[in-house]
Design a protein around this motif. Structure first.
Motif, short mmCIF file in Angstrom:
data_model
loop_
_atom_site.label_atom_id
_atom_site.label_comp_id
_atom_site.label_asym_id
_atom_site.label_seq_id
_atom_site.Cartn_x
_atom_site.Cartn_y
_atom_site.Cartn_z
N GLY A 57 0.82 -1.21 0.00
CA GLY A 57 0.00 0.00 0.00
C GLY A 57 0.85 1.26 0.00
O GLY A 57 0.60 2.21 -0.76
N ARG A 58 1.89 1.26 0.81
CA ARG A 58 2.79 2.42 0.91
C ARG A 58 3.56 2.61 -0.41
O ARG A 58 3.74 3.73 -0.89
N PHE A 59 3.97 1.47 -0.99
CA PHE A 59 4.71 1.54 -2.26
C PHE A 59 3.82 2.19 -3.33
O PHE A 59 4.26 3.09 -4.06
N LEU A 60 2.56 1.74 -3.39
CA LEU A 60 1.64 2.26 -4.42
C LEU A 60 1.37 3.76 -4.20
O LEU A 60 1.30 4.53 -5.16
N GLU A 61 1.22 4.14 -2.93
CA GLU A 61 1.03 5.57 -2.61
C GLU A 61 2.19 6.39 -3.13
O GLU A 61 2.01 7.43 -3.78
N MET A 62 3.41 5.92 -2.84
CA MET A 62 4.60 6.65 -3.29
C MET A 62 4.66 6.70 -4.80
O MET A 62 4.95 7.73 -5.40
N ARG A 63 4.38 5.55 -5.41
CA ARG A 63 4.42 5.48 -6.88
C ARG A 63 3.43 6.47 -7.49
O ARG A 63 3.76 7.24 -8.38
N ASP A 64 2.18 6.47 -6.95
CA ASP A 64 1.14 7.30 -7.53
C ASP A 64 1.40 8.79 -7.30
O ASP A 64 0.91 9.64 -8.04
N ALA A 65 2.15 9.09 -6.25
CA ALA A 65 2.49 10.49 -5.97
C ALA A 65 3.73 10.93 -6.77
O ALA A 65 4.23 12.03 -6.59
N GLY A 66 4.23 10.05 -7.64
CA GLY A 66 5.41 10.39 -8.44
C GLY A 66 6.70 10.31 -7.65
O GLY A 66 7.70 10.93 -8.01
N GLY A 67 6.68 9.54 -6.58
CA GLY A 67 7.85 9.47 -5.69
C GLY A 67 9.01 8.67 -6.24
O GLY A 67 10.11 8.73 -5.68
N PHE A 68 8.78 7.92 -7.33
CA PHE A 68 9.87 7.10 -7.88
C PHE A 68 10.31 7.64 -9.24
O PHE A 68 9.48 7.92 -10.10
N VAL A 69 11.60 7.71 -9.40
CA VAL A 69 12.13 8.14 -10.70
C VAL A 69 12.03 6.97 -11.68
O VAL A 69 11.93 7.16 -12.89
N GLU A 70 12.04 5.78 -11.15
CA GLU A 70 11.79 4.56 -11.93
C GLU A 70 11.28 3.52 -10.96
O GLU A 70 11.60 3.56 -9.77
N TRP A 71 10.49 2.59 -11.48
CA TRP A 71 10.06 1.47 -10.63
C TRP A 71 9.74 0.29 -11.54
O TRP A 71 9.50 0.47 -12.75
N ILE A 100 19.80 -1.58 -10.47
CA ILE A 100 18.38 -1.80 -10.81
C ILE A 100 18.26 -2.76 -11.99
O ILE A 100 19.25 -3.04 -12.66
N ASP A 101 17.06 -3.25 -12.24
CA ASP A 101 16.88 -4.22 -13.33
C ASP A 101 16.78 -3.50 -14.68
O ASP A 101 16.80 -2.27 -14.74
N TRP A 102 16.64 -4.29 -15.76
CA TRP A 102 16.66 -3.70 -17.10
C TRP A 102 15.50 -2.74 -17.34
O TRP A 102 15.63 -1.76 -18.07
N GLN A 103 14.35 -3.03 -16.71
CA GLN A 103 13.18 -2.16 -16.92
C GLN A 103 13.43 -0.78 -16.30
O GLN A 103 13.10 0.25 -16.90
N GLY A 104 14.03 -0.80 -15.10
CA GLY A 104 14.34 0.46 -14.43
C GLY A 104 15.43 1.22 -15.19
O GLY A 104 15.36 2.44 -15.34
N ALA A 105 16.44 0.48 -15.68
CA ALA A 105 17.53 1.12 -16.43
C ALA A 105 16.98 1.82 -17.67
O ALA A 105 17.42 2.93 -18.02
N ARG A 106 16.00 1.20 -18.29
CA ARG A 106 15.40 1.80 -19.48
C ARG A 106 14.72 3.12 -19.11
O ARG A 106 14.85 4.13 -19.80
N GLN A 107 13.99 3.13 -17.99
CA GLN A 107 13.30 4.36 -17.55
C GLN A 107 14.31 5.46 -17.19
O GLN A 107 14.08 6.63 -17.48
N VAL A 108 15.42 5.06 -16.58
CA VAL A 108 16.43 6.06 -16.20
C VAL A 108 17.09 6.65 -17.44
O VAL A 108 17.33 7.86 -17.52
#
Ligand code: 5GP
Length: 204
Positions: A57-71, A100-108
């Motif tokens: 729940g906390r992870f999703l809150e952070m994600r939805d608030a734009g708290g992650f540069v990649e996830w 980070i994994d390949w998906q995160g590296a792509r976002q970065v």
């Protein structure tokens, strides 16, 4: 004084964590991001050291608030890099590593085109299998699943700017250190970091 951003990606068993640890020991100017994850801590892991362990729940809150540069979702768990922490490090001029994994590296790569992406390959699939086996108590089924997952990650190798083949550890460690040095010497980096050396550009 913006810092340089470097991502390091590898399948599990390729030796990425040991390489990164060695690099951090050699280079006191580097910072390593501590990711947020919904995965449960493993034995010996400490909240805030290996990861920030949070409820979904906390992870999703952070994600939805734009708290992650990649996830990304990896093996059924969510992982993300704090946007605020990273921005602070870079603004303070710290060179920063993300494991980070390949998906995160792509976002970065998309969010920070000037960042540098590194992939660590095992010397062969056979050697990767040996290393996974040497880790200890995993069942044949788990090893087969890990190998499958590793191959899935390795199929993205060509998206990365640099590749290190972790055959002999000291060589691989030198290579990773060399990539960091070269990343720091990029023209755009030098210009932002040491504007005083470029003042002639604005002189008549
Ligand atoms: P583990 O749970 O074994 O520590 O990590 C599993 C995978 O998740 C590894 O490939 C690791 O690089 C990746 N990972 C760890 N933190 C992050 C993160 O913040 N973002 C992404 N995209 N992957 C991560």
């Amino acid at each position: 004084m913006p810092g340089t951003l470097i991502t390091v990606t590898a399948p599990s068993g390729a030796g990425k964590t040991t390489l990164v640890r060695e690099l951090l020991q050699r280079d006191s100017n580097l910072r390593l991001s501590v990711s947020y994850t919904t995965r449960a801590p493993r034995e010996g892991e400490e909240n805030g050291r290996e990861y920030h362990f949070v409820e979904t729940g906390r992870f999703l809150e952070m994600r939805d608030a734009g708290g992650f540069v990649e996830w990304a979702e990896v093996h059924g768990n969510s992982y993300g890099t704090s946007r605020a922490w990273l921005a602070e490090q870079l603004e303070e001029g710290h060179d920063t590593l993300l494991e980070i994994d390949w998906q995160g590296a792509r976002q970065v790569r998309e969010a920070f085109p000037e960042s540098v992406s590194v992939f660590v390959l095992p010397p062969s699939l056979g050697e990767l299998e040996n290393r996974l086996r040497r880790r200890g108590t995993d069942s044949e089924e788990t090893i087969a699943l890990r190998l499958q997952a590793a191959l899935g990650e390795m199929r993205h190798v060509q998206e990365f700017a640099y590749v290190i083949i972790n055959d002999r550890f000291p060589v691989a460690a030198d290579e990773l250190a060399a990539i960091v040095r070269v990343a720091r010497l990029r023209c755009a980096n030098q210009y932002k970091r040491y504007p005083q050396y470029f003042s002639f550009l604005t002189q008549d």
